[in-house]
Design an enzyme around this catalytic site. Sequence first.
Site, PDB file in Angstrom:
ATOM      1  N   LEU B  88       0.831  -1.213   0.000  1.00 52.40           N
ATOM      2  CA  LEU B  88       0.000   0.000   0.000  1.00 52.40           C
ATOM      3  C   LEU B  88       0.861   1.258   0.000  1.00 52.40           C
ATOM      4  CD1 LEU B  88      -2.976  -0.835   2.358  1.00 52.40           C
ATOM      5  CD2 LEU B  88      -2.916  -0.824  -0.117  1.00 52.40           C
ATOM      6  N   CYS B  89       1.925   1.228  -0.784  1.00 55.15           N
ATOM      7  CA  CYS B  89       2.708   2.445  -0.904  1.00 55.15           C
ATOM      8  C   CYS B  89       3.101   2.639  -2.371  1.00 55.15           C
ATOM      9  CB  CYS B  89       3.930   2.419   0.000  1.00 55.15           C
ATOM     10  SG  CYS B  89       4.825   0.879  -0.011  1.00 55.15           S
ATOM     11  N   GLY B  90       2.155   2.412  -3.241  1.00 46.59           N
ATOM     12  CA  GLY B  90       2.385   2.653  -4.659  1.00 46.59           C
ATOM     13  C   GLY B  90       3.393   1.672  -5.218  1.00 46.59           C
TER      14      GLY B  90
END
Lengths: 139, 286
Positions: B88-90
């Site tokens: 969930l951090c690109g």
Amino acid sequence: MADALPTKINLTVVTRERKIIDIEVDEVVLPASDGEIGVLPGHTPLLTTLRIGQMRYRVGTTVHRMVLSWGFAEVLPDRVIVLAERGVLASEIDPAAAEAERIAAEKELQYLSSHDPEFNRVEARLEESVAMIGIGREH
Amino acid sequence: MPSTIDIRRRIRSVKNTQQITKAMKMVAAAKLRRAQERMFAARPYAAGLRKVLASIATRVDINAHPLLQSREPERNVVVIVVTADRGLCGAFNSNVIRAAQNFIRERSFESVELLTIGRKAGDFFKRRPIPIRENVFVAQALSIEVARRIADGLIKDFIEEKIDGVYVVYNEFKSLIAQHVRAERLLPIVSEFDATPNQTSIDYLYEPGPEQILSDLLPKHIEFQLYRVLLESAAAEQGARMTAMEAATKNASDMINFLTLTYNRIRQAAITKEIIEIVSGASAAQ
């Protein structure tokens, strides 16, 4: 002499995690690896390694102490920069915790042979706690 | 046509998701600030270390030190891959992993060992043929003690010529919103110390001798470089997560707007239909 000697030393102590102090002092005594070195304003440029031990610095007539663990110090006529692995101010020392640490480290040392890679680390912990206890007592 | 109840349910679900992404964004922002502070706190030390090394370089032939000796060709190398523990951090994790794979493919080393920092890198390479020397989670790795332990092991193997080089692939912290993947050499040390003596005119006394100080300093330098990489990557991770969550929150708002519009249309259509039925029913009864 063309330039007047500096009358104060700017003392900076930094570790990788924080800048511990950055103040003007009158005298510094460093725990250099070959023995203590006293520094007054106007000292010859000097680079030295440090061992675990007490550093003392005097502001006016009050002497402050702290524990340094390894590192390097750069001494200039008007400045002392200490790059330490770890630094603990006298006010941050908890004598009881230091004593507990000393006992724990001593116990561990009994079970380690001096060839063990852990040996030096534990020994360093012991020396550090002893240095802290030393400061704690004087306070 | 979906029923109004279905759409209402979806709106509620998207709203919940939006609250989560919003919260994650704020957490990332707070963590980012802390990570940045740690980076800034390390700067005076970095400056001091660089100065001391530069001043020694004027006295000793620093490039003659074993830790600065390049070996050609480099046969056995260790590649350190630094990712995050969580997703969930690109594209933060996948960028580093891809860069590491490309790096290994482009250089034809005889053997490569990986040292993965971050759960994501560990999980990815566990299922791949490249052997993993060690896997550390970021949550544990972000300390000087761990950096020292890793660096000590690598230095030992390098001196014993078990390995000829160490590279690190990580996300550099460019700005709050930008990360940049970099591959750097950790060992042998990239010499940035100019040996020309005009840098510092100060003639130091050395205690103990300059050679001794140098061999104490260089391992510290490597240790510190590794620690700096970990800090940078940690800050970049939070930056990437913040951006990703910001985008997710915005997407959720767009989605909610669209769903609300559809919901209102369907509701209105249903009302209109009912009125028509009543009216036509009434006119039929007349």
